[in-house]
Design an enzyme around this catalytic site. Sequence first.
Site, PDB file in Angstrom:
ATOM      1  N   GLU A  47     -18.113   1.941 -28.169  1.00 21.25           N
ATOM      2  CA  GLU A  47     -18.906   1.269 -27.139  1.00 21.25           C
ATOM      3  C   GLU A  47     -19.872   0.308 -27.834  1.00 21.25           C
ATOM      4  O   GLU A  47     -20.115   0.448 -29.039  1.00 21.25           O
ATOM      5  CB  GLU A  47     -19.712   2.303 -26.332  1.00 21.25           C
ATOM      6  CG  GLU A  47     -18.827   3.225 -25.543  1.00 21.25           C
ATOM      7  CD  GLU A  47     -19.613   4.132 -24.590  1.00 21.25           C
ATOM      8  OE1 GLU A  47     -20.861   4.139 -24.642  1.00 21.25           O
ATOM      9  OE2 GLU A  47     -18.947   4.815 -23.800  1.00 21.25           O
ATOM     10  N   THR A  96      -8.226  -2.062 -29.176  1.00 23.56           N
ATOM     11  CA  THR A  96      -6.979  -2.658 -29.662  1.00 23.56           C
ATOM     12  C   THR A  96      -5.880  -2.402 -28.632  1.00 23.56           C
ATOM     13  O   THR A  96      -5.793  -1.296 -28.082  1.00 23.56           O
ATOM     14  CB  THR A  96      -6.589  -2.033 -31.021  1.00 23.56           C
ATOM     15  OG1 THR A  96      -7.634  -2.304 -31.955  1.00 23.56           O
ATOM     16  CG2 THR A  96      -5.280  -2.582 -31.547  1.00 23.56           C
ATOM     17  N   ASP A 136      -7.808  11.352 -38.316  1.00 27.21           N
ATOM     18  CA  ASP A 136      -7.204  11.692 -39.619  1.00 27.21           C
ATOM     19  C   ASP A 136      -5.858  10.981 -39.779  1.00 27.21           C
ATOM     20  O   ASP A 136      -5.571  10.366 -40.808  1.00 27.21           O
ATOM     21  CB  ASP A 136      -6.986  13.207 -39.747  1.00 27.21           C
ATOM     22  CG  ASP A 136      -8.294  13.948 -39.958  1.00 27.21           C
ATOM     23  OD1 ASP A 136      -9.309  13.290 -40.255  1.00 27.21           O
ATOM     24  OD2 ASP A 136      -8.287  15.187 -39.835  1.00 27.21           O
ATOM     25  N   GLY A 141      -6.108 -20.705 -56.656  1.00 28.56           N
ATOM     26  CA  GLY A 141      -7.069 -21.807 -56.742  1.00 28.56           C
ATOM     27  C   GLY A 141      -7.337 -22.386 -55.358  1.00 28.56           C
ATOM     28  O   GLY A 141      -7.322 -21.661 -54.355  1.00 28.56           O
ATOM     29  N   GLY A 142      -7.526 -23.715 -55.297  1.00 25.43           N
ATOM     30  CA  GLY A 142      -7.840 -24.370 -54.019  1.00 25.43           C
ATOM     31  C   GLY A 142      -6.749 -24.174 -52.977  1.00 25.43           C
ATOM     32  O   GLY A 142      -7.029 -24.108 -51.769  1.00 25.43           O
ATOM     33  N   GLU A 196     -11.591   2.372 -37.601  1.00 21.87           N
ATOM     34  CA  GLU A 196     -11.264   3.797 -37.790  1.00 21.87           C
ATOM     35  C   GLU A 196     -12.216   4.446 -38.805  1.00 21.87           C
ATOM     36  O   GLU A 196     -11.830   5.313 -39.581  1.00 21.87           O
ATOM     37  CB  GLU A 196      -9.784   3.983 -38.166  1.00 21.87           C
ATOM     38  CG  GLU A 196      -8.888   3.342 -37.110  1.00 21.87           C
ATOM     39  CD  GLU A 196      -7.658   4.119 -36.734  1.00 21.87           C
ATOM     40  OE1 GLU A 196      -7.585   5.319 -37.045  1.00 21.87           O
ATOM     41  OE2 GLU A 196      -6.778   3.514 -36.097  1.00 21.87           O
ATOM     42  N   SER A 213     -16.253   2.052 -44.446  1.00 22.37           N
ATOM     43  CA  SER A 213     -16.222   2.650 -45.789  1.00 22.37           C
ATOM     44  C   SER A 213     -17.388   3.621 -45.980  1.00 22.37           C
ATOM     45  O   SER A 213     -17.250   4.656 -46.636  1.00 22.37           O
ATOM     46  CB  SER A 213     -16.287   1.551 -46.854  1.00 22.37           C
ATOM     47  OG  SER A 213     -15.072   0.845 -46.884  1.00 22.37           O
TER      48      SER A 213
HETATM   49  C1  LIG Z   1     -10.505  -5.436 -35.013  1.00 20.85           C
HETATM   50  C2  LIG Z   1     -11.105  -4.133 -34.562  1.00 20.85           C
HETATM   51  C3  LIG Z   1     -10.323  -3.242 -33.868  1.00 20.85           C
HETATM   52  C4  LIG Z   1     -10.885  -2.046 -33.398  1.00 20.85           C
HETATM   53  N1  LIG Z   1     -10.109  -1.203 -32.638  1.00 20.85           N
HETATM   54  C5  LIG Z   1     -10.700  -0.126 -32.057  1.00 20.85           C
HETATM   55  C6  LIG Z   1      -9.963   0.683 -31.115  1.00 20.85           C
HETATM   56  O1  LIG Z   1      -8.779   0.451 -30.842  1.00 20.85           O
HETATM   57  N2  LIG Z   1     -10.612   1.698 -30.494  1.00 20.85           N
HETATM   58  C7  LIG Z   1     -11.926   1.990 -30.759  1.00 20.85           C
HETATM   59  O2  LIG Z   1     -12.456   2.938 -30.158  1.00 20.85           O
HETATM   60  N3  LIG Z   1     -12.639   1.254 -31.661  1.00 20.85           N
HETATM   61  C8  LIG Z   1     -12.049   0.212 -32.305  1.00 20.85           C
HETATM   62  N4  LIG Z   1     -12.778  -0.557 -33.194  1.00 20.85           N
HETATM   63  C9  LIG Z   1     -14.180  -0.224 -33.449  1.00 20.85           C
HETATM   64  C10 LIG Z   1     -14.449   0.260 -34.857  1.00 20.85           C
HETATM   65  O3  LIG Z   1     -13.939   1.555 -35.030  1.00 20.85           O
HETATM   66  C11 LIG Z   1     -15.965   0.160 -35.082  1.00 20.85           C
HETATM   67  O4  LIG Z   1     -16.272  -1.215 -35.206  1.00 20.85           O
HETATM   68  C12 LIG Z   1     -16.415   0.922 -36.308  1.00 20.85           C
HETATM   69  O5  LIG Z   1     -16.282   2.306 -36.115  1.00 20.85           O
HETATM   70  C13 LIG Z   1     -17.882   0.609 -36.676  1.00 20.85           C
HETATM   71  O6  LIG Z   1     -18.720   0.696 -35.569  1.00 20.85           O
HETATM   72  P1  LIG Z   1     -19.750  -0.514 -35.242  1.00 20.85           P
HETATM   73  O7  LIG Z   1     -18.960  -1.775 -35.256  1.00 20.85           O
HETATM   74  O8  LIG Z   1     -20.477  -0.161 -34.008  1.00 20.85           O
HETATM   75  O9  LIG Z   1     -20.721  -0.552 -36.472  1.00 20.85           O
HETATM   76  P2  LIG Z   1     -22.033   0.357 -36.681  1.00 20.85           P
HETATM   77  O10 LIG Z   1     -21.691   1.775 -36.411  1.00 20.85           O
HETATM   78  O11 LIG Z   1     -23.155  -0.240 -35.921  1.00 20.85           O
HETATM   79  O12 LIG Z   1     -22.276   0.185 -38.232  1.00 20.85           O
HETATM   80  C14 LIG Z   1     -22.972  -0.961 -38.789  1.00 20.85           C
HETATM   81  C15 LIG Z   1     -23.174  -0.665 -40.262  1.00 20.85           C
HETATM   82  O13 LIG Z   1     -23.997   0.508 -40.433  1.00 20.85           O
HETATM   83  C16 LIG Z   1     -23.318   1.445 -41.251  1.00 20.85           C
HETATM   84  N5  LIG Z   1     -23.617   2.801 -40.821  1.00 20.85           N
HETATM   85  C17 LIG Z   1     -23.714   3.289 -39.554  1.00 20.85           C
HETATM   86  N6  LIG Z   1     -24.000   4.595 -39.572  1.00 20.85           N
HETATM   87  C18 LIG Z   1     -24.054   4.968 -40.863  1.00 20.85           C
HETATM   88  C19 LIG Z   1     -24.324   6.196 -41.529  1.00 20.85           C
HETATM   89  N7  LIG Z   1     -24.565   7.322 -40.871  1.00 20.85           N
HETATM   90  N8  LIG Z   1     -24.330   6.196 -42.891  1.00 20.85           N
HETATM   91  C20 LIG Z   1     -24.085   5.050 -43.592  1.00 20.85           C
HETATM   92  N9  LIG Z   1     -23.840   3.867 -42.996  1.00 20.85           N
HETATM   93  C21 LIG Z   1     -23.831   3.823 -41.665  1.00 20.85           C
HETATM   94  C22 LIG Z   1     -21.829   1.130 -41.054  1.00 20.85           C
HETATM   95  O14 LIG Z   1     -21.044   1.656 -42.120  1.00 20.85           O
HETATM   96  C23 LIG Z   1     -21.861  -0.372 -41.008  1.00 20.85           C
HETATM   97  O15 LIG Z   1     -21.897  -0.888 -42.307  1.00 20.85           O
HETATM   98  C24 LIG Z   1     -12.226  -1.740 -33.692  1.00 20.85           C
HETATM   99  C25 LIG Z   1     -13.001  -2.659 -34.432  1.00 20.85           C
HETATM  100  C26 LIG Z   1     -12.472  -3.842 -34.853  1.00 20.85           C
HETATM  101  C27 LIG Z   1     -13.345  -4.808 -35.603  1.00 20.85           C
END
Ligand SMILES: Cc1cc2nc3c(=O)[nH]c(=O)nc-3n(C[C@H](O)[C@H](O)[C@H](O)COP(=O)(O)OP(=O)(O)OC[C@H]3O[C@@H](n4cnc5c(N)ncnc54)[C@H](O)[C@@H]3O)c2cc1C
Length: 383
Positions: free
Chosen positions: A126, A157, A239, A338-339, A362, A365
């Site tokens: 969300e 997705t 997983d 390169g370029g 998913e 990192s």
């Molecule tokens: C192309 C694409 C396809 C996707 N498809 C789906 C899908 O099909 N279904 C679905 O449900 N979601 C989907 N997602 C969502 C995706 O899983 C989330 O974007 C992702 O889990 C990160 O959540 P966020 O974008 O809200 O980032 P945030 O949770 O706001 O994170 C922002 C930053 O803070 C860091 N951070 C947050 N909490 C912690 C913590 N506790 N410790 C250390 N670092 C932290 C994160 O690692 C990140 O660097 C998709 C995203 C993209 C870009």
Amino acid sequence: MQLDLSEEQVQIRDAVRQLCVSEFAPHARRWDQESHVPRAAIERLAEQGFLGMAIPEAWGGIGYDSRTITVVLEEISRVSAALGIMIAVHNSVGALPVFRFGTDEQRRRFLPPLVSKELGAFSLSEPGAGSDAGAIQSTAVLEGDHYVLNGTKNWVTNGSHAGVYLIFARTDREAGSRGLSTFIVERGARGLVVGKTEDKMGLRGSDTVTLSLEGLEVPVSQRLGAEGDGFKIAMSMLDAGRIGVAAQAIGVMQAAFEESVKYAQQREAFGGPIAKIQAVQFKLAEMERRLQCARLLARRAAWLKDTDQPHTRAASVAKLYASEAATWVTHQAIQVHGGYGYVKEYAVEQLYRDARVMEIYEGTSEIQRLVIARSLLREGVAV
Ligand SMILES: Cc1cc2nc3c(=O)[nH]c(=O)nc-3n(C[C@H](O)[C@H](O)[C@H](O)COP(=O)(O)OP(=O)(O)OC[C@H]3O[C@@H](n4cnc5c(N)ncnc54)[C@H](O)[C@@H]3O)c2cc1C
């Protein structure tokens, strides 16, 4: 541990490769430019049974084990990472949860379309709940024989054209992550409104949309699992999803590596091919190392899953390593070009953009590192 592919898996890999190279590769650049993968590509994969890879034959699927699914996803992603994510999401977090957690009645109703023609979508995230999935705000209120869902989901997705959506919403406001439940919703349901499509950096052929839940009525019979099981279902499916992301990353890396070796042998500088320059050779050698490591880690995680052993940590290790390796390899692939690597005429430009998100979806990192650290502190270090 069985890390080599069986004879059957090699045959499957070669057949998928043949299909992907002859039918999808010629169009993959256009799909990126037009931000669209045509339905015909999905239908072609459906004909081969690839929409039912994770579903047993008794339920209409082709019942591949996780190692074989990894091989198929790698081959698809090698030619089109956009098609790769569409099929990966469909199989691992779209169709599989219906089989794993569904009642026989739900399986009978929703699996036939999912294994034959319709894509599945997984709607957990969300606007205010990504990494922190337990903070989901969308609500599902029980009213007689149905729930009424309200809220906003994003990053879905396959969301603009999926046949079946798994939607996570809050059934208990007080219970935190234990207050989430999962609902099976069909395309066209009144109150399920498909919103904007994201204009993404990479994977442009795959659609990623926002969904509004506007008084969406879902019969109790379409709740997947018990009330409050939503978070558990989501985490357990991730997983498998993470092994799939590792496979996607490996496919993209393989393509970037092959392009780099080819280019280095053709491009001449200082009187000979740049492949003769040690600095370039070292880049190619390092690409090979990361590619091999990523593939072994993905196969290990898949093997643990196939043999019913705990695999959460191994899936996170594989996803973390492979996605970061893919970012590195595609970055270096541009350097080798390169370029020319910086323009759309060369494949590595797209591969670089496609790879980047694999460190994000998913589970980022950072979240993978948390999962790994918590697991090793709880269960002990791996030997
Ligand atoms: C192309 C694409 C396809 C996707 N498809 C789906 C899908 O099909 N279904 C679905 O449900 N979601 C989907 N997602 C969502 C995706 O899983 C989330 O974007 C992702 O889990 C990160 O959540 P966020 O974008 O809200 O980032 P945030 O949770 O706001 O994170 C922002 C930053 O803070 C860091 N951070 C947050 N909490 C912690 C913590 N506790 N410790 C250390 N670092 C932290 C994160 O690692 C990140 O660097 C998709 C995203 C993209 C870009």
